[in-house]
Design an enzyme around this catalytic site. Structure first.
Site, mmCIF file in Angstrom:
data_model
loop_
_atom_site.group_PDB
_atom_site.id
_atom_site.type_symbol
_atom_site.label_atom_id
_atom_site.label_comp_id
_atom_site.label_asym_id
_atom_site.label_seq_id
_atom_site.Cartn_x
_atom_site.Cartn_y
_atom_site.Cartn_z
ATOM 1 N N VAL A 1 0.840 -1.207 0.000
ATOM 2 C CA VAL A 1 0.000 0.000 0.000
ATOM 3 C C VAL A 1 0.875 1.257 0.000
ATOM 4 O O VAL A 1 0.623 2.207 -0.760
ATOM 5 C CB VAL A 1 -0.979 -0.003 1.206
ATOM 6 N N LYS B 1 -6.168 -1.194 9.675
ATOM 7 C CA LYS B 1 -7.427 -1.448 10.398
ATOM 8 C C LYS B 1 -7.201 -1.900 11.829
ATOM 9 O O LYS B 1 -8.007 -1.629 12.709
ATOM 10 C CB LYS B 1 -8.288 -2.456 9.656
ATOM 11 N N GLU C 1 -9.956 6.113 5.599
ATOM 12 C CA GLU C 1 -10.892 5.573 4.594
ATOM 13 C C GLU C 1 -10.446 4.202 4.075
ATOM 14 O O GLU C 1 -11.265 3.319 3.821
ATOM 15 C CB GLU C 1 -11.001 6.576 3.435
ATOM 16 N N VAL D 1 -11.124 0.152 5.712
ATOM 17 C CA VAL D 1 -12.262 -0.739 5.471
ATOM 18 C C VAL D 1 -12.627 -0.679 3.995
ATOM 19 O O VAL D 1 -12.802 0.405 3.439
ATOM 20 C CB VAL D 1 -13.498 -0.331 6.301
ATOM 21 N N GLY E 1 -10.942 -1.307 1.293
ATOM 22 C CA GLY E 1 -9.920 -0.906 0.311
ATOM 23 C C GLY E 1 -10.318 0.389 -0.389
ATOM 24 O O GLY E 1 -10.428 1.442 0.236
ATOM 25 N N GLU F 1 -2.333 -14.400 2.378
ATOM 26 C CA GLU F 1 -0.946 -14.412 2.869
ATOM 27 C C GLU F 1 -0.494 -15.858 3.057
ATOM 28 O O GLU F 1 -1.322 -16.770 3.137
ATOM 29 C CB GLU F 1 -0.877 -13.722 4.240
ATOM 30 N N ASP G 1 -9.528 -10.216 10.342
ATOM 31 C CA ASP G 1 -9.493 -9.027 9.495
ATOM 32 C C ASP G 1 -10.905 -8.427 9.377
ATOM 33 O O ASP G 1 -11.094 -7.220 9.560
ATOM 34 C CB ASP G 1 -8.942 -9.425 8.115
ATOM 35 N N LYS H 1 -12.560 -4.712 10.865
ATOM 36 C CA LYS H 1 -13.292 -3.781 9.999
ATOM 37 C C LYS H 1 -14.692 -3.510 10.538
ATOM 38 O O LYS H 1 -15.156 -2.372 10.503
ATOM 39 C CB LYS H 1 -13.337 -4.341 8.575
ATOM 40 N N GLY I 1 -6.070 -4.646 -2.643
ATOM 41 C CA GLY I 1 -5.256 -4.396 -3.841
ATOM 42 C C GLY I 1 -4.513 -3.088 -3.710
ATOM 43 O O GLY I 1 -4.969 -2.148 -3.065
HETATM 44 N N1 HSE Z 1 -6.468 -9.437 3.384
HETATM 45 C C1 HSE Z 1 -7.501 -8.470 3.175
HETATM 46 C C2 HSE Z 1 -8.605 -9.093 2.303
HETATM 47 C C3 HSE Z 1 -6.918 -7.249 2.529
HETATM 48 O O1 HSE Z 1 -8.417 -10.200 1.807
HETATM 49 O O2 HSE Z 1 -9.670 -8.502 2.178
HETATM 50 C C4 HSE Z 1 -7.655 -5.988 2.746
HETATM 51 O O3 HSE Z 1 -7.806 -5.632 4.069
#
Ligand code: HSE
Length: 412
Positions: free
Chosen positions: A11, A100, A124, A127, A129, A185, A196, A200, A298
């Site tokens: 990012v 996040k 922004e 959450v 992307g 990952e 994750d 969010k 992304g």
């Molecule tokens: N690993 C997260 C996803 C990336 O797959 O949505 C964005 O937060």
């Protein structure tokens, strides 16, 4: 106006790229001085990078430089991101982050610090992307009492579930494919176990309902246990399984919040959200339902959301945007076992007719589902709606039945 970026990963490097590529149009939109990337903080070397001359390893260089007015934090993780961001805000620098974990754990405190020092803390990109969601909720939907929010907030798990539903791949194969494509990952825990999405929904719940929610307060289940048999029964029910993050306001001042696999009907707007796409449904009293949809991850989509915040900070230099929420309160998040749901139950028994008769007796009535290729002794049914505690207690009383899975069915 000088900008520093802390963390030159996917990012962070995307932010540098967007700042360079969109330099002219950003200059028009920020209405004041040009934005110039002065420093990049990273402990790694990038000798061939176009920004090679901007790298620093010492955070104090950025902190002490009064010409740096906006700092972008794309390091990820809680420490030292939290300490660095707080120090920047206290030094009168606005901060933009995509992190996040940082916002979910420390958002209330960092927003208060920004207000106290007349600067801004914006997130922004934390959450959805590139999907605009924080600004619409905090500004555009301000005339609504927001009652409920439900989202597909994790692209990796949505990709895996889509492969299971559409291609018949099992979880392990779909996960391996997601890793090959670079979505998941190497250690996919935060995605597949729901952490994750949990971070969010905490941010969205704080924004919608005005009080900080810590991730540890939100019951979180991932998708590791979902099987192709569950997918088949969901299809027989007329729906699909999605990893949903949900939060809703209750009349008593509490909220409900949960992350878990959930069945949604095929007619739901969330059912058609596939692959790595995200969608967030917000339910307001005046507006009804509104759905935000797009690429939730992304490099460039996320970087574009970060840069939009940088532009907003530049335009509002010296003005705090007054985005705030209260600190966490005890007993604010209701025990998920006291929340109402229905369950799709998959189970096995040596005597299926007797087990189904027992289920009818215990639950009042159930909707029996069938699928091709079911193993001998396997059966499935959907319960009526009740509290999760009551449903689980009733499931425990079924005679000669082993429950294999219980997936919540929801009404979005
Ligand atoms: N690993 C997260 C996803 C990336 O797959 O949505 C964005 O937060």
């Amino acid at each position: 106006m000088n900008v520093a970026v802390m963390g030159y990963g996917i990012v962070g490097s995307g932010v540098a790229e967007v700042l360079a590529k969109e330099h002219d149009s950003i200059a028009k939109r920020s209405l004041q001085e040009e934005l110039s990337l002065k420093y990049i903080l990273d402990i790694r070397d990038f000798p061939d990078d176009p920004n090679a001359g901007k790298f620093v390893r010492d955070f104090d260089v950025i902190l002490q430089d009064e010409s740096v007015q906006i700092v972008v934090e794309t390091m990820g993780g809680l420490h030292p991101a939290y300490e660095y961001v707080l120090a920047c805000l206290q030094a009168g620098k606005s901060v933009v982050t995509s992190n996040k974990e940082l916002v979910a754990e420390k958002g209330d405190e960092l927003l208060a610090a920004a207000k106290a020092h007349g600067v801004n803390f914006m997130f922004e990109a934390s959450v959805g992307g590139g999907i605009p969601i924080i600004r619409p909720i905090s500004q555009c939907l301000a005339a609504n009492e927001l009652d409920e929010i439900a989202g597909i907030l994790n692209g990796t798990t949505n990709y895996i579930l889509t492969q299971m539903i559409q291609e018949g791949l099992d979880f392990d194969t779909a996960l391996a494919q997601a890793q090959e494509l670079g979505y998941a990952e190497k250690d996919p825990t935060a995605d597949v176990d729901g952490h994750d999405a949990c971070r969010k929904i905490c941010i969205l719940a704080a924004l919608c309902f005005g009080t900080h929610v810590y991730p540890k307060e939100v019951h979180t289940e991932g998708i590791r246990a979902i099987t192709l048999a569950d997918v088949d029964y969901a299809r027989a029910w007329g729906g699909v399984i999605k990893l949903l993050a949900r939060a809703a306001r209750s009349d008593d001042g509490q909220i409900t919040a949960i992350v878990s696999p959930a069945l949604v009907k095929n007619s739901s707007q969330l059912a058609g959200v596939n692959d790595v796409f995200n969608a967030i449904l917000v339910r307001g009293d005046a507006l009804g339902d509104v759905v935000f949809y797009g690429r939730g991850a992304g490099k460039l989509p996320t970087a574009s959301a970060v840069v939009a915040d940088v532009v907003d900070c530049a335009r509002n230099q010296g003005k705090n945007r007054m985005l705030l929420w209260d600190g966490a309160k005890s007993a604010y998040v209701r025990d998920y076992l006291d929340c109402e749901t229905a369950f799709l139950v998959r189970a096995e028994s040596a005597d299926v007719p007797a087990a189904l008769a027992d289920a009818e007796r215990v639950f009042g009535s159930v909707q029996v589902l069938t699928r091709e290729g079911a193993a001998a002794g396997e059966f499935a049914f959907v319960t009526p709606t009740d509290t999760e505690r009551a449903l689980r207690a009733k499931l425990g009383t079924l005679l000669g039945v082993r429950v294999l899975s219980a997936i919540r069915a929801v009404g979005y």
